[in-house]
Design an enzyme around this catalytic site. Structure first.
Site, mmCIF file in Angstrom:
data_model
loop_
_atom_site.group_PDB
_atom_site.id
_atom_site.type_symbol
_atom_site.label_atom_id
_atom_site.label_comp_id
_atom_site.label_asym_id
_atom_site.label_seq_id
_atom_site.Cartn_x
_atom_site.Cartn_y
_atom_site.Cartn_z
ATOM 1 N N ARG A 15 0.726 -1.203 -0.448
ATOM 2 C CA ARG A 15 0.108 0.164 -0.190
ATOM 3 C C ARG A 15 0.953 1.351 0.050
ATOM 4 O O ARG A 15 1.896 0.987 -0.092
ATOM 5 C CB ARG A 15 -0.716 0.510 0.953
ATOM 6 C CG ARG A 15 -1.766 -0.972 1.239
ATOM 7 C CD ARG A 15 -2.608 -1.491 2.296
ATOM 8 N NE ARG A 15 -1.975 -1.784 3.313
ATOM 9 C CZ ARG A 15 -2.160 -1.808 5.189
ATOM 10 N NH1 ARG A 15 -3.282 -1.602 5.222
ATOM 11 N NH2 ARG A 15 -1.859 -2.450 5.435
ATOM 12 N N LYS A 75 2.472 1.739 7.115
ATOM 13 C CA LYS A 75 2.496 0.333 8.402
ATOM 14 C C LYS A 75 3.593 1.605 9.432
ATOM 15 O O LYS A 75 4.175 2.563 9.171
ATOM 16 C CB LYS A 75 3.328 -0.470 8.333
ATOM 17 C CG LYS A 75 2.576 -1.611 7.345
ATOM 18 C CD LYS A 75 1.035 -1.697 7.352
ATOM 19 C CE LYS A 75 0.935 -3.273 9.371
ATOM 20 N NZ LYS A 75 -0.247 -3.096 9.789
ATOM 21 N N TYR A 94 -0.406 4.369 10.459
ATOM 22 C CA TYR A 94 -0.632 3.268 11.493
ATOM 23 C C TYR A 94 0.471 2.965 12.586
ATOM 24 O O TYR A 94 1.803 3.469 12.344
ATOM 25 C CB TYR A 94 -0.365 1.949 11.415
ATOM 26 C CG TYR A 94 -1.917 1.938 10.981
ATOM 27 C CD1 TYR A 94 -3.503 1.451 11.393
ATOM 28 C CD2 TYR A 94 -2.324 1.449 9.114
ATOM 29 C CE1 TYR A 94 -4.799 1.916 10.437
ATOM 30 C CE2 TYR A 94 -4.026 1.235 8.464
ATOM 31 C CZ TYR A 94 -4.936 1.420 9.218
ATOM 32 O OH TYR A 94 -6.219 1.209 9.223
ATOM 33 N N HIS A 96 0.372 1.231 15.987
ATOM 34 C CA HIS A 96 0.645 0.020 17.233
ATOM 35 C C HIS A 96 1.356 -0.269 18.265
ATOM 36 O O HIS A 96 1.845 -0.890 18.441
ATOM 37 C CB HIS A 96 0.438 -1.679 16.609
ATOM 38 C CG HIS A 96 -1.135 -1.557 15.392
ATOM 39 N ND1 HIS A 96 -2.178 -1.248 15.500
ATOM 40 C CD2 HIS A 96 -0.640 -1.074 13.855
ATOM 41 C CE1 HIS A 96 -2.954 -1.794 14.822
ATOM 42 N NE2 HIS A 96 -2.189 -1.468 13.769
ATOM 43 N N GLU A 118 -4.768 4.387 13.700
ATOM 44 C CA GLU A 118 -6.081 3.159 14.900
ATOM 45 C C GLU A 118 -6.312 3.252 16.321
ATOM 46 O O GLU A 118 -7.395 3.493 16.204
ATOM 47 C CB GLU A 118 -5.099 1.791 15.405
ATOM 48 C CG GLU A 118 -3.789 2.179 16.032
ATOM 49 C CD GLU A 118 -2.121 2.684 15.917
ATOM 50 O OE1 GLU A 118 -2.213 3.407 14.859
ATOM 51 O OE2 GLU A 118 -1.432 2.810 16.405
ATOM 52 N N ASP A 270 -1.602 -8.247 15.187
ATOM 53 C CA ASP A 270 -1.091 -6.947 15.134
ATOM 54 C C ASP A 270 -1.257 -5.671 16.543
ATOM 55 O O ASP A 270 -0.788 -5.015 16.628
ATOM 56 C CB ASP A 270 -1.718 -5.450 14.493
ATOM 57 C CG ASP A 270 -3.178 -5.380 14.488
ATOM 58 O OD1 ASP A 270 -3.946 -6.443 15.239
ATOM 59 O OD2 ASP A 270 -3.854 -4.511 13.703
HETATM 60 N N1 NAD Z 1 -3.594 -8.221 10.070
HETATM 61 C C1 NAD Z 1 -4.163 -7.375 9.647
HETATM 62 O O1 NAD Z 1 -4.186 -7.104 8.951
HETATM 63 C C2 NAD Z 1 -5.344 -6.632 10.293
HETATM 64 C C3 NAD Z 1 -5.877 -4.898 9.862
HETATM 65 C C4 NAD Z 1 -6.787 -4.428 10.663
HETATM 66 C C5 NAD Z 1 -7.386 -4.822 11.439
HETATM 67 N N2 NAD Z 1 -6.937 -5.898 12.574
HETATM 68 C C6 NAD Z 1 -6.198 -5.616 13.844
HETATM 69 O O2 NAD Z 1 -7.759 -7.233 13.648
HETATM 70 C C7 NAD Z 1 -8.679 -7.049 15.966
HETATM 71 C C8 NAD Z 1 -10.485 -6.283 15.200
HETATM 72 O O3 NAD Z 1 -10.532 -4.671 14.913
HETATM 73 P P1 NAD Z 1 -12.142 -4.047 14.437
HETATM 74 O O4 NAD Z 1 -11.519 -2.977 13.624
HETATM 75 O O5 NAD Z 1 -12.957 -5.358 13.925
HETATM 76 O O6 NAD Z 1 -12.352 -3.851 16.419
HETATM 77 P P2 NAD Z 1 -13.268 -3.580 16.190
HETATM 78 O O7 NAD Z 1 -12.850 -2.926 18.198
HETATM 79 O O8 NAD Z 1 -14.816 -3.048 16.098
HETATM 80 O O9 NAD Z 1 -14.160 -4.873 18.215
HETATM 81 C C9 NAD Z 1 -13.742 -5.227 18.167
HETATM 82 C C10 NAD Z 1 -14.227 -6.792 19.624
HETATM 83 O O10 NAD Z 1 -14.123 -7.122 19.994
HETATM 84 C C11 NAD Z 1 -15.151 -7.476 21.198
HETATM 85 N N3 NAD Z 1 -13.808 -8.237 22.168
HETATM 86 C C12 NAD Z 1 -13.213 -7.232 23.346
HETATM 87 N N4 NAD Z 1 -13.018 -8.136 24.034
HETATM 88 C C13 NAD Z 1 -13.769 -9.792 23.574
HETATM 89 C C14 NAD Z 1 -13.633 -10.623 23.988
HETATM 90 N N5 NAD Z 1 -12.615 -11.025 25.306
HETATM 91 N N6 NAD Z 1 -14.489 -11.646 23.624
HETATM 92 C C15 NAD Z 1 -15.202 -11.849 22.456
HETATM 93 N N7 NAD Z 1 -14.770 -10.148 22.258
HETATM 94 C C16 NAD Z 1 -14.390 -9.202 22.725
HETATM 95 C C17 NAD Z 1 -15.059 -5.375 21.463
HETATM 96 O O11 NAD Z 1 -16.926 -5.874 22.226
HETATM 97 C C18 NAD Z 1 -15.565 -5.353 19.755
HETATM 98 O O12 NAD Z 1 -17.560 -5.737 19.375
HETATM 99 C C19 NAD Z 1 -8.083 -5.222 15.728
HETATM 100 O O13 NAD Z 1 -6.669 -5.584 16.347
HETATM 101 C C20 NAD Z 1 -6.917 -4.461 14.339
HETATM 102 O O14 NAD Z 1 -5.637 -3.848 14.976
HETATM 103 C C21 NAD Z 1 -6.240 -6.399 12.346
#
Ligand code: NAD
Length: 371
Positions: A15, A75, A94, A96, A118, A270
């Site tokens: 990206r 990133k 970002y 993190h 983020e 992440d």
């Molecule tokens: N790997 C990647 O490339 C990539 C890309 C985008 C986002 N992410 C990551 O994905 C993760 C989720 O992002 P999101 O935008 O969906 O966040 P979000 O805030 O929309 O959703 C997170 C959800 O987790 C729930 N939650 C918290 N503790 C919990 C538990 N113990 N059990 C079950 N649910 C629980 C919350 O209530 C919430 O609904 C983040 O860490 C984000 O940084 C990673």
């Protein structure tokens, strides 16, 4: 303001922080935009397109960092970039931080001003600059999970949707936020049997209302997680506690309760990952196996679909970038409380509580900088 857009150097990160359309808008607001040569190529934007939009091209990453007052990228900076970032430079990307102690220390030492995509947070607690990438990663998690469920790739050999006469795969989604919702939608669309677990009843109620009939919701606790992982084929980790490390919902000892060849995709990698056995992987080498469980934990999943991701990301970052450039970070962050939440590290001081807690660092009140 002088804005610099470096080429991303993280493994398979294709990206770019600003598109030609974004360049045009920044230039029309009176700013100078320097793009590193070929920075947009992997996203489908050649240097010519940037030049036509008003950018100037610089040949090296060193020149971009040394020229710019504000860096816009994608990133978190990685080690070779640490020393390129200079005092008072505004870095909008970002970060993190909570899962990167070395990065946190490096940015403190740089005395730069770090605004993290983020942690920009709207009054309803949603994270507008995380949302589009979570949408991409959530949708992709099912695409990847389905692929690694195939036998030649060491999965259980199960087709996500099953076929007439053969039941579909069971997909368990931990966290029903943006990632979880998009994952559930894709999995349900492919015909899988989907269960979403979350600790927010409000969220579970909403999901129960809008999801297809093959998506069930259940409250997230250890008991229920242990129950569901036993016969799951694919588990998606999408939990988030904003700015903090992810809770470990599946521990190493729980892997032995799962069926060999089960695929677990930890999108939350992440933020440290929500499976104890998660370690970050790359698109080049995305999976590893522990106790016969296939782990997929690519930290920059959207990087594999750069065209979609760059457009989705810059659609939402650009309005904030324009505010930062037009007003300077102090005025922009004083006037826009969502953007203010993005301030993480300022001139060597940590101003974001979760980072101070994660590494036991002193916390400075952000208002001391803004007033
Ligand atoms: N790997 C990647 O490339 C990539 C890309 C985008 C986002 N992410 C990551 O994905 C993760 C989720 O992002 P999101 O935008 O969906 O966040 P979000 O805030 O929309 O959703 C997170 C959800 O987790 C729930 N939650 C918290 N503790 C919990 C538990 N113990 N059990 C079950 N649910 C629980 C919350 O209530 C919430 O609904 C983040 O860490 C984000 O940084 C990673």
């Amino acid at each position: 303001m002088i804005i610099g857009v470096p080429k991303e150097i993280k493994n398979n990160e294709n990206r770019v922080g600003v598109t030609p359309a974004g360049t045009m808008e920044l230039v029309s607001n009176g700013h100078t935009v320097f793009i590193q040569q070929s920075a947009g190529l992997q996203s489908g934007f050649g240097d010519e397109e940037y030049i036509n939009a008003g950018a100037k091209i610089l040949p090296t990453i060193e020149e971009v960092y040394s020229t710019a007052e504000m860096i816009i990228k994608v990133k978190e900076p990685i080690e070779p970039e640490y020393t390129l970032i200079k005092k008072d430079q505004l870095v909008f990307t970002y970060f993190h931080f909570a899962s990167g102690e070395a990065l946190t220390n490096a940015m403190i030492a740089s005395e730069s001003v770090c605004v993290s995509y983020e942690t920009v947070e709207d009054p309803d607690r949603s994270l507008p600059l995380l949302t589009p990438m979570s949408e991409v990663a959530g949708r992709m998690s099912i695409q990847q999970g389905a692929k690694f469920l195939e036998k030649p790739l060491k999965g259980r050999g199960v087709l996500l949707g099953g076929v007439p006469g053969v039941p579909p795969a069971k997909v368990v989604v931990l966290g029903g936020g943006v990632v979880g919702t998009q994952a559930a939608k894709m999995a349900a669309g492919m015909g899988a049997d989907v269960t979403i677990l979350d600790i927010s009843m409000k969220r579970l109620r909403y999901l129960d209302d809008v999801m297809a009939a093959n998506v069930k919701t259940e409250y997230s606790n250890e008991y229920n997680i242990r129950k569901h992982i036993k016969d799951a084929d694919l588990i998606i980790g999408g939990v988030l506690i904003p700015g903090a490390k992810a809770p470990k919902l599946i521990t190493r000892d729980m892997l032995k309760d799962m069926r060999p060849g089960t695929v677990i995709v930890d999108v939350a990698v992440d933020q440290g990952g929500c499976f104890e056995t998660t370690k970050p992987t790359t698109h080049q080498d995305p999976v590893y196996i522990i106790d016969d469980i296939v782990h997929y934990s690519v930290a920059n999943m959207p990087g594999a679909v750069p065209y979609t991701s760059t457009l989705a990301l810059t659609n939402v970052t650009l309005p904030y970038a324009v505010q930062l450039a037009n007003k300077g970070w102090k005025k922009a962050c004083a006037e826009n409380l969502s953007l203010q939440k993005g301030l993480n590290v300022i001139n060597g001081d940590v101003v974001y509580p979760a980072i101070s807690e994660a590494f036991d660092l002193p916390l400075k009140d952000v208002n001391e900088y803004l007033n």
